[in-house]
Scaffold this motif. Structure first.
Motif, PDB file in Angstrom:
ATOM      1  N   ASN A  39     -22.046  35.685  42.925  1.00 42.70           N
ATOM      2  CA  ASN A  39     -21.740  37.047  43.364  1.00 42.70           C
ATOM      3  C   ASN A  39     -20.584  37.654  42.582  1.00 42.70           C
ATOM      4  O   ASN A  39     -20.627  38.822  42.194  1.00 42.70           O
ATOM      5  CB  ASN A  39     -21.443  37.071  44.864  1.00 42.70           C
ATOM      6  N   TRP A  40     -19.527  36.882  42.356  1.00 43.89           N
ATOM      7  CA  TRP A  40     -18.368  37.409  41.634  1.00 43.89           C
ATOM      8  C   TRP A  40     -18.693  37.669  40.174  1.00 43.89           C
ATOM      9  O   TRP A  40     -18.154  38.597  39.577  1.00 43.89           O
ATOM     10  CB  TRP A  40     -17.182  36.463  41.761  1.00 43.89           C
ATOM     11  N   ASN A  41     -19.564  36.870  39.571  1.00 48.51           N
ATOM     12  CA  ASN A  41     -19.944  37.093  38.178  1.00 48.51           C
ATOM     13  C   ASN A  41     -20.802  38.347  38.017  1.00 48.51           C
ATOM     14  O   ASN A  41     -20.866  38.912  36.926  1.00 48.51           O
ATOM     15  CB  ASN A  41     -20.678  35.871  37.608  1.00 48.51           C
ATOM     16  N   LYS A  42     -21.455  38.787  39.079  1.00 44.19           N
ATOM     17  CA  LYS A  42     -22.235  40.027  39.036  1.00 44.19           C
ATOM     18  C   LYS A  42     -21.341  41.267  39.060  1.00 44.19           C
ATOM     19  O   LYS A  42     -21.756  42.334  38.622  1.00 44.19           O
ATOM     20  CB  LYS A  42     -23.177  40.115  40.246  1.00 44.19           C
ATOM     21  N   ASP A  43     -20.141  41.131  39.583  1.00 50.39           N
ATOM     22  CA  ASP A  43     -19.217  42.256  39.755  1.00 50.39           C
ATOM     23  C   ASP A  43     -18.411  42.451  38.469  1.00 50.39           C
ATOM     24  O   ASP A  43     -17.402  41.777  38.233  1.00 50.39           O
ATOM     25  CB  ASP A  43     -18.295  41.981  40.940  1.00 50.39           C
ATOM     26  N   ALA A  44     -18.856  43.377  37.633  1.00 54.12           N
ATOM     27  CA  ALA A  44     -18.237  43.589  36.320  1.00 54.12           C
ATOM     28  C   ALA A  44     -16.766  43.993  36.430  1.00 54.12           C
ATOM     29  O   ALA A  44     -15.941  43.565  35.614  1.00 54.12           O
ATOM     30  CB  ALA A  44     -19.014  44.637  35.537  1.00 54.12           C
TER      31      ALA A  44
END
Length: 65
Positions: A39-44
Motif C-alpha cells: 500500500n505504501w509503495n502505491k502512494d507516490a
C-alpha cells in the motif's frame, strides 16, 4: 553517497516493514508488513517524502557529526 536512510516499523519486537533509501521503496518482512509495503509503495507522494528525508535530515546533519 554511502549515507543510507532507514525507517522501520516493529510490532512485538519483530520488524514488519522497512524503507531503505538505497532500495527506494518499502519492503515487508511479515504478512502484515507485506500488506503495508504494498500500500505504501502505491502512494507516490509518501514514497517521495521518504526519499526526500535522506536529503533533508541525513545530508543536512552529516556536517555536524
Amino acid at each position: 553517497n554511502d549515507i543510507e536512510y532507514i525507517f522501520s516499523t516493529y510490532f512485538n519486537k519483530i520488524e514488519d516493514v522497512r524503507f531503505s533509501s538505497k532500495v527506494g521503496k518499502f519492503v515487508g518482512y511479515t504478512e502484515p508488513g507485506l500488506m503495508y509495503a504494498k500500500n505504501w509503495n502505491k502512494d507516490a507522494s509518501y514514497l517521495a517524502q521518504m526519499k526526500a528525508t535522506k536529503e533533508t535530515v541525513c545530508k543536512h546533519n552529516i556536517d555536524i557529526d
